[in-house]
Design a protein around this motif. Sequence first.
Motif, short mmCIF file in Angstrom:
data_model
loop_
_atom_site.label_atom_id
_atom_site.label_comp_id
_atom_site.label_asym_id
_atom_site.label_seq_id
_atom_site.Cartn_x
_atom_site.Cartn_y
_atom_site.Cartn_z
N UNK A 27 0.66 -1.22 -0.08
CA UNK A 27 0.01 -0.12 0.00
C UNK A 27 0.62 1.45 0.02
N UNK A 28 1.86 1.28 0.57
CA UNK A 28 2.86 2.55 0.68
C UNK A 28 3.52 2.64 -0.68
N UNK A 29 3.04 4.00 -1.21
CA UNK A 29 3.73 4.14 -2.68
C UNK A 29 5.17 4.22 -2.53
N UNK A 51 -5.25 9.88 -13.67
CA UNK A 51 -5.11 11.44 -13.74
C UNK A 51 -5.99 12.04 -12.62
N UNK A 52 -6.77 11.36 -12.02
CA UNK A 52 -7.46 12.14 -10.84
C UNK A 52 -6.94 11.72 -9.59
N UNK A 53 -6.00 10.90 -9.47
CA UNK A 53 -5.61 10.49 -8.23
C UNK A 53 -4.53 11.39 -7.56
N UNK A 54 -4.23 11.61 -6.24
CA UNK A 54 -3.25 12.65 -5.79
C UNK A 54 -1.89 12.48 -6.43
N UNK A 55 -1.20 13.42 -6.86
CA UNK A 55 0.20 13.27 -7.39
C UNK A 55 1.08 13.11 -6.54
N UNK A 56 0.72 13.29 -5.16
CA UNK A 56 1.78 13.02 -4.24
C UNK A 56 2.06 11.63 -4.21
N UNK A 57 1.04 10.84 -4.42
CA UNK A 57 1.32 9.35 -4.43
C UNK A 57 2.35 8.97 -5.47
N UNK A 58 2.22 9.34 -6.76
CA UNK A 58 3.22 9.14 -7.89
C UNK A 58 4.43 9.75 -7.63
N UNK A 59 4.61 10.79 -6.90
CA UNK A 59 5.79 11.37 -6.38
C UNK A 59 6.65 10.63 -5.45
N UNK A 60 5.86 9.84 -4.55
CA UNK A 60 6.45 8.93 -3.59
C UNK A 60 6.86 7.68 -4.29
N UNK A 61 6.17 7.10 -5.28
CA UNK A 61 6.56 6.11 -6.03
C UNK A 61 7.67 6.22 -6.70
N UNK A 62 7.82 7.32 -7.27
CA UNK A 62 9.15 7.61 -8.43
C UNK A 62 10.39 8.12 -7.48
#
Length: 348
Positions: free
Chosen positions: A71-73, A106-117
Amino acid sequence: MEEKITFCQSGGCTAKLGAGILNHVLEKLPKGEKDANLLVGYDSRDDAAIYQVSDDTAIVQTLDFFPPVVEDPYTFGKIAATNALSDIYAMGGEVKTALNIVCFPEKMDLNILGEIMRGGSEKVIEAGGTLAGGHSIQDATVKYGLSVMGTVHPKKIWSNNSGRPGDRLILTKKLGVGIICTANRVNEASEEAMHAAITSMTTLNKKASEICRKYEIHACTDVTGFGFLGHLHEMMDGRLRCKIYADQVPVFPEALSYADEFLLTAAGQRNRNHVEQYVDFTDISFVMEEVLFDPQTSGGLLVAVKPEQAQALVHELQEAGLPAAVVGEISETDDPQTLQNKEITITK
């Protein structure tokens, strides 16, 4: 507020297509004219492609991506990157550059993407490589991984199917992370089990690969979506047989417990359906069978080493903190027909 991502029905390497389906598709693809510089291509079922660019340098090229397994990005990013980087190490190479592969709603919080990357980037840096860009698309679900480029000397390539009779088989990580992650998805895994699984999945195979390069390695693969037995079957290549000692195989004990509770993966059953015909189980429990078929996300290296060097290699791997063990040995048959499809024997 802690950002989390939603599990898909199957995450990590459990989401991959089965080996049988892939074989059916790949064997029908047009091959085109053979390029003499392409030393390893998809027709060999190896871990990565290798293209020679000079007398002493070949490029190792691979990519891997999948849906979330935790669960944790940030942790998911680390796991996905570690898994993608592994194929370079399985070929005996060194990581040079990586490109992000991103599918994201596209509608998901971009902070999640930032943490994944961020997690992925840290692993590329740890590998000694450079994150040089990437590609993203809008998708209904999250997926992440890397396209990775490495280098290797053309005469020091580790293929997955070049083992020799007498070689000892060494595994560098414990099995069972697929089963543990499945148990975690339904809130049945302990915190200790998940912590151990995550530690394993975020451990680069860099150190194991570097240590192995000091020894006479005849073949190598990393154990991922096809499970231990699926990748071992590819190593035997229809011309060799092997004996595996189940009680010597490093396994997370919790995985055995969860398998006993039938917390299994569909991908594990696909692996069983594809490989079971090649395996002879001798007095092996159902739960151990399941662990051997279990798809591994960011699993360890499975190496075939010269027999006289096996114990020294295992000792050095263990001194480096890796749960490595000699798990079996390769033999030959005078007549491939006498294999009767049973090229792998699993015994205690």
